[in-house]
Design a protein around this motif. Structure first.
Motif, PDB file in Angstrom:
ATOM      1  N   PRO A   1      32.838 -57.515  22.754  1.00  0.00           N
ATOM      2  CA  PRO A   1      34.162 -57.006  23.072  1.00  0.00           C
ATOM      3  C   PRO A   1      34.928 -56.671  21.794  1.00  0.00           C
ATOM      4  CG  PRO A   1      33.733 -58.999  24.332  1.00  0.00           C
ATOM      5  CD  PRO A   1      32.605 -58.827  23.363  1.00  0.00           C
ATOM      6  N   PRO A   2      35.596 -55.564  21.728  1.00  0.00           N
ATOM      7  CA  PRO A   2      36.343 -55.184  20.537  1.00  0.00           C
ATOM      8  C   PRO A   2      37.576 -56.051  20.326  1.00  0.00           C
ATOM      9  CG  PRO A   2      36.637 -53.570  22.273  1.00  0.00           C
ATOM     10  CD  PRO A   2      35.657 -54.572  22.773  1.00  0.00           C
ATOM     11  N   LEU A   3      37.764 -56.490  19.097  1.00  0.00           N
ATOM     12  CA  LEU A   3      38.959 -57.230  18.697  1.00  0.00           C
ATOM     13  C   LEU A   3      39.299 -58.375  19.644  1.00  0.00           C
ATOM     14  CD1 LEU A   3      41.166 -54.166  17.704  1.00  0.00           C
ATOM     15  CD2 LEU A   3      39.753 -55.585  16.204  1.00  0.00           C
ATOM     16  N   GLY A   4      38.275 -59.051  20.166  1.00  0.00           N
ATOM     17  CA  GLY A   4      38.511 -60.201  21.025  1.00  0.00           C
ATOM     18  C   GLY A   4      38.939 -59.846  22.433  1.00  0.00           C
ATOM     19  N   GLY A   5      39.057 -58.569  22.758  1.00  0.00           N
ATOM     20  CA  GLY A   5      39.444 -58.164  24.107  1.00  0.00           C
ATOM     21  C   GLY A   5      38.237 -58.009  25.005  1.00  0.00           C
ATOM     22  N   THR A   6      38.482 -57.853  26.278  1.00  0.00           N
ATOM     23  CA  THR A   6      37.410 -57.662  27.248  1.00  0.00           C
ATOM     24  C   THR A   6      37.189 -56.171  27.451  1.00  0.00           C
ATOM     25  OG1 THR A   6      38.041 -59.699  28.374  1.00  0.00           O
ATOM     26  CG2 THR A   6      36.682 -58.142  29.609  1.00  0.00           C
ATOM     27  N   PRO A   7      35.955 -55.710  27.327  1.00  0.00           N
ATOM     28  CA  PRO A   7      35.707 -54.291  27.582  1.00  0.00           C
ATOM     29  C   PRO A   7      35.969 -53.966  29.049  1.00  0.00           C
ATOM     30  CG  PRO A   7      33.645 -55.485  27.347  1.00  0.00           C
ATOM     31  CD  PRO A   7      34.743 -56.446  27.010  1.00  0.00           C
ATOM     32  N   ASN A   8      36.399 -52.738  29.305  1.00  0.00           N
ATOM     33  CA  ASN A   8      36.649 -52.334  30.676  1.00  0.00           C
ATOM     34  C   ASN A   8      35.353 -52.144  31.449  1.00  0.00           C
ATOM     35  OD1 ASN A   8      39.421 -52.333  30.418  1.00  0.00           O
ATOM     36  ND2 ASN A   8      39.459 -50.260  29.645  1.00  0.00           N
ATOM     37  N   GLU A   9      34.337 -51.566  30.802  1.00  0.00           N
ATOM     38  CA  GLU A   9      33.069 -51.369  31.485  1.00  0.00           C
ATOM     39  C   GLU A   9      31.964 -51.024  30.494  1.00  0.00           C
ATOM     40  OE1 GLU A   9      34.381 -48.398  34.183  1.00  0.00           O
ATOM     41  OE2 GLU A   9      34.118 -46.775  32.766  1.00  0.00           O
ATOM     42  N   TYR A  10      30.740 -51.234  30.938  1.00  0.00           N
ATOM     43  CA  TYR A  10      29.558 -50.828  30.198  1.00  0.00           C
ATOM     44  C   TYR A  10      28.915 -49.682  30.959  1.00  0.00           C
ATOM     45  CZ  TYR A  10      29.696 -55.281  27.676  1.00  0.00           C
ATOM     46  OH  TYR A  10      30.068 -56.351  26.897  1.00  0.00           O
ATOM     47  N   LYS A  11      28.483 -48.647  30.247  1.00  0.00           N
ATOM     48  CA  LYS A  11      27.824 -47.520  30.899  1.00  0.00           C
ATOM     49  C   LYS A  11      26.466 -47.288  30.266  1.00  0.00           C
ATOM     50  CE  LYS A  11      32.031 -45.260  32.380  1.00  0.00           C
ATOM     51  NZ  LYS A  11      32.836 -44.059  32.394  1.00  0.00           N
ATOM     52  N   LEU A  12      25.559 -46.747  31.046  1.00  0.00           N
ATOM     53  CA  LEU A  12      24.205 -46.457  30.580  1.00  0.00           C
ATOM     54  C   LEU A  12      23.995 -44.959  30.498  1.00  0.00           C
ATOM     55  CD1 LEU A  12      22.148 -48.955  32.747  1.00  0.00           C
ATOM     56  CD2 LEU A  12      22.844 -49.212  30.367  1.00  0.00           C
ATOM     57  N   TYR A  13      23.292 -44.534  29.456  1.00  0.00           N
ATOM     58  CA  TYR A  13      22.953 -43.131  29.273  1.00  0.00           C
ATOM     59  C   TYR A  13      21.461 -43.041  28.971  1.00  0.00           C
ATOM     60  CZ  TYR A  13      27.960 -42.458  28.893  1.00  0.00           C
ATOM     61  OH  TYR A  13      29.296 -42.431  29.151  1.00  0.00           O
ATOM     62  N   LEU A  14      20.722 -42.323  29.797  1.00  0.00           N
ATOM     63  CA  LEU A  14      19.293 -42.131  29.608  1.00  0.00           C
ATOM     64  C   LEU A  14      19.026 -40.682  29.222  1.00  0.00           C
ATOM     65  CD1 LEU A  14      16.317 -43.165  29.999  1.00  0.00           C
ATOM     66  CD2 LEU A  14      16.463 -42.157  32.279  1.00  0.00           C
ATOM     67  N   GLN A  15      18.137 -40.486  28.258  1.00  0.00           N
ATOM     68  CA  GLN A  15      17.692 -39.148  27.888  1.00  0.00           C
ATOM     69  C   GLN A  15      16.171 -39.127  27.974  1.00  0.00           C
ATOM     70  OE1 GLN A  15      19.721 -39.153  23.991  1.00  0.00           O
ATOM     71  NE2 GLN A  15      20.552 -37.183  24.636  1.00  0.00           N
ATOM     72  N   VAL A  16      15.618 -38.057  28.551  1.00  0.00           N
ATOM     73  CA  VAL A  16      14.169 -37.872  28.664  1.00  0.00           C
ATOM     74  C   VAL A  16      13.816 -36.574  27.958  1.00  0.00           C
ATOM     75  CG1 VAL A  16      12.246 -37.508  30.258  1.00  0.00           C
ATOM     76  CG2 VAL A  16      14.055 -39.136  30.837  1.00  0.00           C
ATOM     77  N   PHE A  17      12.795 -36.637  27.093  1.00  0.00           N
ATOM     78  CA  PHE A  17      12.370 -35.481  26.313  1.00  0.00           C
ATOM     79  C   PHE A  17      10.871 -35.254  26.514  1.00  0.00           C
ATOM     80  CE2 PHE A  17      15.691 -37.769  23.940  1.00  0.00           C
ATOM     81  CZ  PHE A  17      16.687 -36.800  23.918  1.00  0.00           C
ATOM     82  N   PRO A  18      10.481 -34.271  27.362  1.00  0.00           N
ATOM     83  CA  PRO A  18       9.058 -33.986  27.524  1.00  0.00           C
ATOM     84  C   PRO A  18       8.460 -33.522  26.194  1.00  0.00           C
ATOM     85  CG  PRO A  18      10.352 -32.885  29.217  1.00  0.00           C
ATOM     86  CD  PRO A  18      11.316 -33.422  28.207  1.00  0.00           C
ATOM     87  N   ILE A  19       7.214 -33.937  25.907  1.00  0.00           N
ATOM     88  CA  ILE A  19       6.587 -33.461  24.684  1.00  0.00           C
ATOM     89  C   ILE A  19       6.139 -32.014  24.898  1.00  0.00           C
ATOM     90  CG2 ILE A  19       5.863 -35.782  24.013  1.00  0.00           C
ATOM     91  CD1 ILE A  19       2.965 -34.802  24.586  1.00  0.00           C
ATOM     92  N   THR A  20       5.825 -31.333  23.815  1.00  0.00           N
ATOM     93  CA  THR A  20       5.426 -29.927  23.868  1.00  0.00           C
ATOM     94  C   THR A  20       4.277 -29.749  24.856  1.00  0.00           C
ATOM     95  OG1 THR A  20       6.102 -29.625  21.582  1.00  0.00           O
ATOM     96  CG2 THR A  20       4.603 -27.983  22.488  1.00  0.00           C
ATOM     97  N   GLY A  21       4.446 -28.765  25.736  1.00  0.00           N
ATOM     98  CA  GLY A  21       3.444 -28.473  26.747  1.00  0.00           C
ATOM     99  C   GLY A  21       3.773 -29.062  28.106  1.00  0.00           C
ATOM    100  N   TYR A  22       4.765 -29.942  28.164  1.00  0.00           N
ATOM    101  CA  TYR A  22       5.135 -30.590  29.425  1.00  0.00           C
ATOM    102  C   TYR A  22       6.558 -30.241  29.863  1.00  0.00           C
ATOM    103  CZ  TYR A  22       0.885 -33.294  28.909  1.00  0.00           C
ATOM    104  OH  TYR A  22      -0.428 -33.664  28.795  1.00  0.00           O
ATOM    105  N   GLU A  23       7.164 -29.252  29.202  1.00  0.00           N
ATOM    106  CA  GLU A  23       8.572 -28.922  29.478  1.00  0.00           C
ATOM    107  C   GLU A  23       8.800 -28.265  30.837  1.00  0.00           C
ATOM    108  OE1 GLU A  23       6.775 -27.741  26.899  1.00  0.00           O
ATOM    109  OE2 GLU A  23       7.874 -27.864  25.029  1.00  0.00           O
ATOM    110  N   THR A  24       7.763 -27.740  31.474  1.00  0.00           N
ATOM    111  CA  THR A  24       7.936 -27.030  32.751  1.00  0.00           C
ATOM    112  C   THR A  24       7.483 -27.862  33.948  1.00  0.00           C
ATOM    113  OG1 THR A  24       5.768 -25.982  32.523  1.00  0.00           O
ATOM    114  CG2 THR A  24       7.678 -24.785  31.636  1.00  0.00           C
TER     115      THR A  24
END
Length: 89
Positions: A1-24
């Motif tokens: 938590p920043p500066l001793g405060g409680t965070p409002n929420e946690y969020k998740l971010y996922l990124q997927v990167f196909p390797i060359t030849g699998y982009e389609t």
């Protein structure tokens, strides 16, 4: 938590990167929270959640969750992925 405060929420971010030849190749992203399917998204090529509603925790310091993502495809699909947990204050 920043500066001793409680965070409002946690969020998740996922990124997927196909390797060359699998982009389609079509694939599906599944997000589970506490073994319950929460979110499903069809995808093609590079994918980034960019979604503000994947909230892991919402202003409750004692809340504990188990989360995971699945990448599902009906053929060979090779990719790299990154997962970020961000504290929103």
């Amino acid at each position: 938590p920043p500066l001793g405060g409680t965070p409002n929420e946690y969020k998740l971010y996922l990124q997927v990167f196909p390797i060359t030849g699998y982009e389609t190749i079509n694939y599906k992203i599944k997000y589970y929270k506490n073994d319950q399917l929460i979110y499903t998204q069809d995808a093609l090529g590079s994918w980034d959640t960019g979604v503000e509603n994947i909230i892991l925790q919402n202003n409750d310091e004692n809340e504990t969750n188990t989360v995971y993502f699945e990448v599902e495809c009906d053929q060979e699909f090779i990719f790299d992925a990154t997962l970020q947990q961000v504290i929103i204050v």
